[in-house]
Design a protein around this motif. Structure first.
Motif, PDB file in Angstrom:
ATOM      1  N   UNK A  97      42.358  38.825  29.775  1.00 12.79           N
ATOM      2  CA  UNK A  97      41.485  39.719  29.021  1.00 12.79           C
ATOM      3  C   UNK A  97      40.418  40.288  29.934  1.00 12.79           C
ATOM      4  N   UNK A  98      40.142  41.575  29.766  1.00 18.73           N
ATOM      5  CA  UNK A  98      39.060  42.254  30.482  1.00 18.73           C
ATOM      6  C   UNK A  98      39.198  42.095  31.994  1.00 18.73           C
ATOM      7  N   UNK A  99      40.087  42.902  32.542  1.00 16.97           N
ATOM      8  CA  UNK A  99      40.390  42.835  33.971  1.00 16.97           C
ATOM      9  C   UNK A  99      40.070  44.176  34.613  1.00 16.97           C
ATOM     10  N   UNK A 100      39.484  44.115  35.803  1.00 14.79           N
ATOM     11  CA  UNK A 100      39.204  45.294  36.609  1.00 14.79           C
ATOM     12  C   UNK A 100      40.162  45.315  37.795  1.00 14.79           C
ATOM     13  N   UNK A 101      40.836  46.441  37.974  1.00  9.79           N
ATOM     14  CA  UNK A 101      41.785  46.607  39.068  1.00  9.79           C
ATOM     15  C   UNK A 101      41.257  47.674  40.018  1.00  9.79           C
ATOM     16  N   UNK A 102      41.134  47.306  41.288  1.00 10.27           N
ATOM     17  CA  UNK A 102      40.723  48.272  42.306  1.00 10.27           C
ATOM     18  C   UNK A 102      41.934  48.648  43.139  1.00 10.27           C
TER      19      UNK A 102
END
Length: 387
Positions: free
Chosen positions: A16-21
Motif C-alpha cells: 500500500x502507498x508506494x512511490x516508484x522512481x
C-alpha cells in the motif's frame, strides 16, 4: 519520473502507498510513502502491477506474424499495451523448416527495429512446430510435421539472429527429440512440450533433457487417465515444469483450471495463444497458411471446427484466473515474473530496483487503464489523468 500508487504488487507482494522512481527507463527506487509528494503521476484507485508478458501471440489486429511486414510488426507492438502487454514472443505455427527459418530472420529484423518505448518489447519467436505429433495436430497442418533431426535444428539455430529463437514447442516422443531438446536448451531456447501423445515417462525424459514448460496444458495432448497420466499428469506433479494455460472460458473447463491451480499454482504461466482475429470483428482471418473463422463468443476455428488459437486479451486472462479462484498474487506472477524467469529475463516482469519500468494500471475488474514501457506512457484510456 515518479509514480505514486495506493495499491501496488511489487517485489512479489501486495503493498500500500508506494512511490516508484524511474530513471533512464528503469526503477531506481521502490519505497513506501504515505503521500504522493513530488509525484508526476498519482494513482489513488485500481492496482499497479508489472507489465504483462505473453509467450504465445500468433498475431493481432488482423495480422498473422507469418505474413507481417515491418509496418505490421510496429502496429501490433503499439496496440498490445492496450491489453496490458509490455513484452511478448511472436508465435509461428507449423510450416516447412525453410519457411520457419525465414520467419526467424524476419523476427530478428523486427527485434532490431523495435526501438522506442511506446511499443511492447519483442522478446523473440515462439516456434510451435513443425516437430509435433500427428495424433494431436490441433489447427496445425500435419503435412508439414517432421522429426527434429540435427540438420533441422541446426538450420533453425543458424537462421536465427542471436536471441531470436526464444521458445519452441515440440513433441518429445518423436525420433531425435531428446537430443534436440538438449541442443536447444544449451543454446538458451525455452523448450516447451505440446501437441503431443507423450506418456508421462516420455515427458519426464524430456524434462531431464532440458524441457521446462508445457504449451497450453490440457489442449492437443494425450488425455489424462489414472493408469496413463501422460503429459498432463506429469506436468501437474513435476516441480520442474511450468504449465501454460489459455483461460478464455473455452479451452479448458473451470474444473480443469481448478485442478491446475491446486496442483501447480506456483508453476503456472498465463498465455493467450492469440491469433490475427484478436481485437477484430468476427470474420475470416489467417493462421499461418490456414483460414480461420471467428464468431462472437467463440474461439477461432478451422472449417472442421477445431480450435485455432484464441482472441483472448492478456489482462482478461489475468482477471479470468482470479475469478476462477487463483489468488491475485499467483495470477500476477503467472503473467509477469514467471514468463520472465523462463526466458532468463530478471530485468522484466518485476517492480524492483534495476528492472525495466514496465507497468500496467488495472481497474478493480483487472482491466487495463494505462500502461508504461520503460517509464514512458504507452497507453491510457481516453480522459484518464491522475486518479
Amino acid at each position: 519520473m515518479r509514480i505514486f500508487a495506493r495499491r501496488v504488487i511489487a517485489e512479489g507482494r501486495e503493498q500500500a502507498s508506494v512511490s516508484l522512481t524511474i530513471e533512464d527507463g528503469r526503477f531506481t527506487e521502490v519505497r513506501e510513502s504515505s503521500e504522493p509528494t513530488g509525484a508526476d503521476v498519482t494513482l489513488n484507485d485500481g492496482i499497479l502491477i508489472p507489465g504483462l508478458i505473453d509467450l504465445q501471440i500468433n498475431g493481432y489486429h488482423g495480422t498473422d506474424f507469418a505474413h507481417a511486414d515491418d509496418a505490421d510488426w510496429h502496429r501490433i507492438a503499439r496496440r498490445l499495451p492496450e491489453t496490458g502487454v509490455t513484452a511478448f514472443a511472436a508465435a509461428f505455427v507449423t510450416a516447412p523448416v525453410p519457411t520457419l527459418a525465414e520467419a526467424l530472420r524476419r523476427c530478428g529484423q523486427a527485434m532490431n527495429a523495435s526501438s522506442g518505448t511506446t511499443r511492447a518489447r519483442l522478446l523473440g519467436a515462439h516456434l510451435e512446430g513443425p516437430f509435433l505429433s500427428p495424433a494431436h495436430p490441433g489447427a496445425h497442418d500435419a503435412g508439414f510435421f517432421c522429426d527434429p533431426e540435427p540438420g533441422h535444428i541446426r538450420a533453425l539455430l543458424d537462421a536465427a539472429p542471436p536471441g531470436t529463437l526464444a521458445v519452441i514447442t515440440l513433441a518429445p516422443e518423436r525420433p531425435h527429440a531428446l537430443a534436440a531438446i538438449e541442443t536447444l536448451a544449451s543454446a538458451g531456447v525455452l523448450v516447451s512440450i505440446g501437441h503431443t501423445a507423450a506418456t508421462a515417462e516420455e515427458t519426464r525424459a524430456a524434462v531431464d533433457a532440458g524441457a521446462r514448460m508445457v504449451t497450453h496444458l490440457y489442449n492437443a495432448q494425450r488425455p489424462f487417465h489414472h493408469r496413463d497420466p501422460g503429459v498432463i499428469g506429469q506436468a501437474l506433479v513435476d516441480a520442474r515444469i511450468s504449465a501454460g494455460l489459455v483461460l478464455d472460458g473455452h479451452h479448458i473447463s473451470s474444473q480443469a483450471a481448478a485442478m491446475a491451480f491446486g496442483m501447480a499454482r506456483e508453476r503456472l504461466v498465463l498465455i493467450t495463444d492469440a491469433v490475427a482475429a484478436a481485437g477484430m470483428a468476427p470474420g475470416r482471418y489467417r493462421l499461418g497458411d490456414r483460414s480461420i473463422h471467428t464468431e462472437t463468443g467463440r474461439p477461432p476455428t478451422l472449417a472442421n471446427g477445431a480450435f485455432a488459437g484464441s482472441t483472448l486479451r492478456m489482462d482478461h486472462a489475468l482477471a479470468n484466473a482470479v475469478q476462477l479462484g487463483l489468488p491475485l498474487l499467483d495470477a500476477v506472477a503467472a503473467a509477469t515474473s514467471r514468463p520472465a524467469e523462463l526466458l532468463a529475463r530478471p530485468d522484466l516482469g518485476r517492480i524492483k530496483v534495476g528492472a525495466h519500468a514496465d507497468l500496467v494500471w488495472l481497474n478493480d475488474g483487472l482491466e487495463t487503464r494505462a500502461t508504461w514501457i520503460g517509464g514512458e506512457p504507452a497507453f491510457a484510456i481516453p480522459g484518464i489523468k491522475d486518479h
